[in-house]
Design a protein around this motif. Structure first.
Motif, PDB file in Angstrom:
ATOM      1  N   ALA A  30      36.501  26.456  56.670  1.00  0.00           N
ATOM      2  CA  ALA A  30      36.773  26.941  55.311  1.00  0.00           C
ATOM      3  C   ALA A  30      38.046  26.332  54.737  1.00  0.00           C
ATOM      4  CB  ALA A  30      36.862  28.463  55.305  1.00  0.00           C
ATOM      5  N   ALA A  31      38.995  26.024  55.607  1.00  0.00           N
ATOM      6  CA  ALA A  31      40.256  25.409  55.166  1.00  0.00           C
ATOM      7  C   ALA A  31      40.136  23.894  55.035  1.00  0.00           C
ATOM      8  CB  ALA A  31      41.380  25.758  56.136  1.00  0.00           C
ATOM      9  N   GLY A  32      38.968  23.350  55.393  1.00  0.00           N
ATOM     10  CA  GLY A  32      38.758  21.909  55.289  1.00  0.00           C
ATOM     11  C   GLY A  32      39.430  21.119  56.386  1.00  0.00           C
ATOM     12  N   THR A  33      39.529  21.730  57.555  1.00  0.00           N
ATOM     13  CA  THR A  33      40.184  21.066  58.679  1.00  0.00           C
ATOM     14  C   THR A  33      39.367  21.290  59.949  1.00  0.00           C
ATOM     15  OG1 THR A  33      42.327  20.737  59.744  1.00  0.00           O
ATOM     16  CG2 THR A  33      41.728  22.999  59.208  1.00  0.00           C
ATOM     17  N   ALA A  34      39.909  20.907  61.080  1.00  0.00           N
ATOM     18  CA  ALA A  34      39.194  21.020  62.353  1.00  0.00           C
ATOM     19  C   ALA A  34      39.796  22.126  63.217  1.00  0.00           C
ATOM     20  CB  ALA A  34      39.269  19.698  63.100  1.00  0.00           C
ATOM     21  N   ARG A  35      39.040  22.536  64.217  1.00  0.00           N
ATOM     22  CA  ARG A  35      39.485  23.576  65.146  1.00  0.00           C
ATOM     23  C   ARG A  35      40.827  23.215  65.781  1.00  0.00           C
ATOM     24  NH1 ARG A  35      36.095  24.664  70.459  1.00  0.00           N
ATOM     25  NH2 ARG A  35      34.547  23.956  68.992  1.00  0.00           N
ATOM     26  N   VAL A  36      41.006  21.964  66.148  1.00  0.00           N
ATOM     27  CA  VAL A  36      42.253  21.550  66.794  1.00  0.00           C
ATOM     28  C   VAL A  36      43.448  21.784  65.861  1.00  0.00           C
ATOM     29  CG1 VAL A  36      42.119  19.103  66.149  1.00  0.00           C
ATOM     30  CG2 VAL A  36      43.310  19.779  68.243  1.00  0.00           C
ATOM     31  N   THR A  37      43.249  21.606  64.576  1.00  0.00           N
ATOM     32  CA  THR A  37      44.313  21.853  63.607  1.00  0.00           C
ATOM     33  C   THR A  37      44.617  23.344  63.521  1.00  0.00           C
ATOM     34  OG1 THR A  37      43.619  19.907  62.358  1.00  0.00           O
ATOM     35  CG2 THR A  37      45.056  21.487  61.218  1.00  0.00           C
ATOM     36  N   TYR A  41      48.429  25.385  64.613  1.00  0.00           N
ATOM     37  CA  TYR A  41      49.223  26.345  63.845  1.00  0.00           C
ATOM     38  C   TYR A  41      49.189  27.755  64.438  1.00  0.00           C
ATOM     39  CZ  TYR A  41      49.780  22.937  60.115  1.00  0.00           C
ATOM     40  OH  TYR A  41      50.131  21.833  59.387  1.00  0.00           O
ATOM     41  N   PHE A  42      48.044  28.131  64.993  1.00  0.00           N
ATOM     42  CA  PHE A  42      47.861  29.491  65.512  1.00  0.00           C
ATOM     43  C   PHE A  42      47.169  29.427  66.870  1.00  0.00           C
ATOM     44  CE2 PHE A  42      47.583  29.670  60.865  1.00  0.00           C
ATOM     45  CZ  PHE A  42      48.650  30.519  60.587  1.00  0.00           C
ATOM     46  N   PRO A  43      47.787  29.980  67.914  1.00  0.00           N
ATOM     47  CA  PRO A  43      47.179  29.937  69.248  1.00  0.00           C
ATOM     48  C   PRO A  43      45.879  30.736  69.334  1.00  0.00           C
ATOM     49  CG  PRO A  43      49.491  30.592  69.381  1.00  0.00           C
ATOM     50  CD  PRO A  43      49.128  30.536  67.943  1.00  0.00           C
ATOM     51  N   SER A  44      45.674  31.653  68.382  1.00  0.00           N
ATOM     52  CA  SER A  44      44.465  32.484  68.405  1.00  0.00           C
ATOM     53  C   SER A  44      44.241  33.084  67.020  1.00  0.00           C
ATOM     54  CB  SER A  44      44.614  33.620  69.425  1.00  0.00           C
ATOM     55  OG  SER A  44      45.648  34.500  69.007  1.00  0.00           O
ATOM     56  N   ARG A  45      43.084  33.647  66.868  1.00  0.00           N
ATOM     57  CA  ARG A  45      42.742  34.337  65.627  1.00  0.00           C
ATOM     58  C   ARG A  45      43.672  35.538  65.419  1.00  0.00           C
ATOM     59  NH1 ARG A  45      37.090  37.430  65.627  1.00  0.00           N
ATOM     60  NH2 ARG A  45      38.126  38.114  67.508  1.00  0.00           N
TER      61      ARG A  45
END
Length: 125
Positions: A30-37, A41-45
């Protein structure tokens, strides 16, 4: 910029799909990026949820960390210190005005706290 997009996308998905049904992949997409990105920024949800609470909710409520009280809303402290009915009514009106902005964060935070024990009730943070 990317971090802000992840926060905004996460909150929007938590509102529409619910915290439980929203994955890190969903937020990244949804943010237009990949899971690695996302994970950069955030280690988890749950860490994204904590950031929403700490940054967005506390900012809207003008809360600051206090060693004695956890966090304290400056405006509420001033209202209590003044102690007049007019001051209390004015504070209630201001708080009601920001309710649409804070309600999704509080609701998502409460839902998240049920599944992720490290999250506390956002109102108590």
């Amino acid at each position: 910029m990317t971090r802000r997009l992840l926060l905004e996308s996460g909150l929007e998905l938590f509102k529409t799909k619910g915290y439980t049904a929203t994955t890190a992949d969903d937020i990244a997409t949804a943010a237009g990026t990949a899971r690695v990105t996302f994970y950069a920024y955030f280690p988890s949800r749950s860490e994204l949820m904590k950031a929403l609470i700490d940054e967005r909710l506390n900012e809207a409520l003008q809360r600051v960390r206090s060693p004695e009280h956890g966090s304290t809303a400056r405006d509420l402290v001033a209202t209590v210190a003044e102690g007049t009915p007019d001051a209390v009514m004015a504070w209630l009106r201001r708080t009601a005005d920001i309710r649409p902005a804070i309600r999704p964060i509080i609701r998502s935070g409460r839902d998240a706290a049920v599944i992720d024990p490290e999250l506390t009730d956002p109102v108590e943070r």
